[in-house]
Enzyme design. Structure first.
Site, PDB file in Angstrom:
ATOM      1  N   MET B   1      -5.729  -1.600  -2.410  1.00 29.75           N
ATOM      2  CA  MET B   1      -5.693  -0.139  -2.543  1.00 29.75           C
ATOM      3  C   MET B   1      -6.833   0.475  -1.733  1.00 29.75           C
ATOM      4  O   MET B   1      -7.772  -0.181  -1.341  1.00 29.75           O
ATOM      5  CB  MET B   1      -5.823   0.268  -4.016  1.00 29.75           C
ATOM      6  CG  MET B   1      -4.714  -0.271  -4.889  1.00 29.75           C
ATOM      7  SD  MET B   1      -3.133   0.538  -4.596  1.00 29.75           S
ATOM      8  CE  MET B   1      -3.286   1.972  -5.654  1.00 29.75           C
ATOM      9  N   CYS B   2      -6.726   1.742  -1.544  1.00 27.54           N
ATOM     10  CA  CYS B   2      -7.664   2.445  -0.690  1.00 27.54           C
ATOM     11  C   CYS B   2      -8.231   3.620  -1.473  1.00 27.54           C
ATOM     12  O   CYS B   2      -7.932   3.803  -2.634  1.00 27.54           O
ATOM     13  CB  CYS B   2      -6.944   2.972   0.544  1.00 27.54           C
ATOM     14  SG  CYS B   2      -5.897   1.718   1.311  1.00 27.54           S
ATOM     15  N   GLN B   3      -9.087   4.394  -0.824  1.00 28.85           N
ATOM     16  CA  GLN B   3      -9.555   5.615  -1.467  1.00 28.85           C
ATOM     17  C   GLN B   3      -9.382   6.797  -0.524  1.00 28.85           C
ATOM     18  O   GLN B   3      -9.487   6.656   0.703  1.00 28.85           O
ATOM     19  CB  GLN B   3     -11.021   5.464  -1.909  1.00 28.85           C
ATOM     20  CG  GLN B   3     -11.165   4.435  -3.027  1.00 28.85           C
ATOM     21  CD  GLN B   3     -12.327   4.733  -3.989  1.00 28.85           C
ATOM     22  OE1 GLN B   3     -12.929   5.807  -3.953  1.00 28.85           O
ATOM     23  NE2 GLN B   3     -12.621   3.787  -4.858  1.00 28.85           N
ATOM     24  N   ASN B 108      -2.939   6.336  -0.249  1.00 28.47           N
ATOM     25  CA  ASN B 108      -3.490   5.251  -1.056  1.00 28.47           C
ATOM     26  C   ASN B 108      -2.366   4.785  -1.950  1.00 28.47           C
ATOM     27  O   ASN B 108      -1.733   5.594  -2.628  1.00 28.47           O
ATOM     28  CB  ASN B 108      -4.719   5.814  -1.802  1.00 28.47           C
ATOM     29  CG  ASN B 108      -4.971   5.201  -3.167  1.00 28.47           C
ATOM     30  OD1 ASN B 108      -4.253   4.346  -3.651  1.00 28.47           O
ATOM     31  ND2 ASN B 108      -6.019   5.678  -3.808  1.00 28.47           N
TER      32      ASN B 108
END
Lengths: 256, 256
Positions: B1-3, B108
């Protein structure tokens, strides 16, 4: 008028030396102080930097001069506004996607009465003749070849025709790249050099800076540099003919 | 996952404070070290910086932390690769043109079995589910509204429907902006805050850094910051509902 700088190589190469001389023309040794920009291909991706500050005063230009980004295809531009106000959206190079590839484009010149019919697939964001020409080129490339990119000979032939037609409206010195080939069309002023083994020392015309390329290359490296006016004063640059378009691949012009 | 990090304001504002805390998560206080990117609207133009180095180690991120670029709409992203290799072309945010405006997008989440039919108008350059979703969104926006951009209510309604459909394939926290409005869709995690008069002091959670906004603002300024996880530990952030899309204009969420 503006100035153009392009680089096409067979191995990822940094452009620090050439950009340093070139950026000096953006407000110090020349009058091109209405913005600047540079785009580096890195694989399929593009690093794109534009600024409407003069290149000599720009914090991003300063970063580029210190940070050796390596790329096989680079296009840079310093701007002296002729059409379009001084604004970020009018800074070259421009970047758009076609056929799942990014295309980078920069132009030097002034097109008169150039109002091509645009079908909406590519629309200018700013208000320069240059971005209009780029949108028109991409639209016509897609119109001719549909959803599948053609081979390099077919594309080159189409681009010769299209750039010739645009150049009927005024000076159209331009550079275009999709990260594999670099197309350069000359209306008035464009020069190139191919640096390869045995490499020598080059001295910038615009800055007191010298580099011995034999120290920073391998014998297999080949780098073509294309620019409005020669950047060094101890090398032999080849001038483009008026109306000539050359295609650079892997660091040299190819006959197509 | 990303932000994700977004900012929407009624006057051009710099994002140095928020970006400093956010970038720290890119390899130091969190695991998002597979690249990062940020895009700033400036008038109709966009400054776009991407890097596949971790944000904490990137020379460009360092420049952004020191250089107060002022913008009314900013979208930033730090990446933990789930789909698509670590490469420049897979770094968010992505930028494309539609209706003569640039659109900036970051995502995301992780979409499963998401294979929309693309007609070729917008094709991914990299190989992420995110860029695919962006291309699909733009294609459908053009399909619904043709060559003329709709009003904000119509566009919002269409985007609610489209983002909902994409979110059926997995987590789709996303931000999208054309430089006037910022659209934020939440599947799992998104928070926002609106800072306005009377401004107070804020303290970053991820860095030992405090800013007294009353010293750097005027009473008319209004700034919305939208982020995956709250950036400060002494302010009250509002959490988005699951499946909620909000539209921010001139520094606050608008009811549409």
């Amino acid at each position: 008028m503006c100035q153009l700088l392009g680089m096409n190589c067979n191995v990822p190469t940094d452009i620090v030396f050439s950009f340093t001389g070139f950026a000096t023309r953006g407000g110090r040794t020349d009058v091109h102080h209405d913005g600047w920009g540079i785009a580096f291909f890195e694989g399929a991706g593009v690093r794109h930097f534009v600024d409407h500050a003069a290149a000599v005063a720009s914090p991003v230009a300063d970063l580029i001069k210190r940070w050796p980004i390596k790329s096989k295809n680079v296009i840079a531009h310093i701007r002296k506004a002729t059409q379009g106000r001084i604004a970020l959206e009018n800074c070259h190079p421009f970047v758009r996607e076609l056929w799942g590839r990014y295309w980078v484009f920069a132009h030097n010149g002034d097109l008169k009465d150039f109002k091509p019919e645009l079908n909406g697939a590519f629309q200018p964001v700013g208000n320069t003749d240059s971005e209009m020409a780029f949108c028109y080129l991409l639209q016509e490339m897609r119109r001719r070849f549909g959803g599948t990119p053609p081979g390099l000979p077919e594309l080159t032939s189409a681009l010769r025709e299209l750039t010739g037609a645009i150049a009927a409206h005024g000076a159209f010195n331009m550079m275009l790249s999709d990260g594999s080939a670099l197309f350069a069309h000359c209306s008035t002023n464009l020069h190139y050099i191919v640096r390869k083994h045995p490499f020598a020392t080059a001295k910038l015309s615009d800055e007191d800076m010298t580099v011995d390329f034999s120290q920073v290359t391998t014998p297999n490296d080949r780098v073509a540099v294309i620019v409005t006016a020669p950047l060094t004063d101890n090398e032999t640059w080849t001038q483009f003919g008026q109306g000539e378009m050359k295609v650079f691949v892997e660091g040299e012009p190819v006959a197509l």
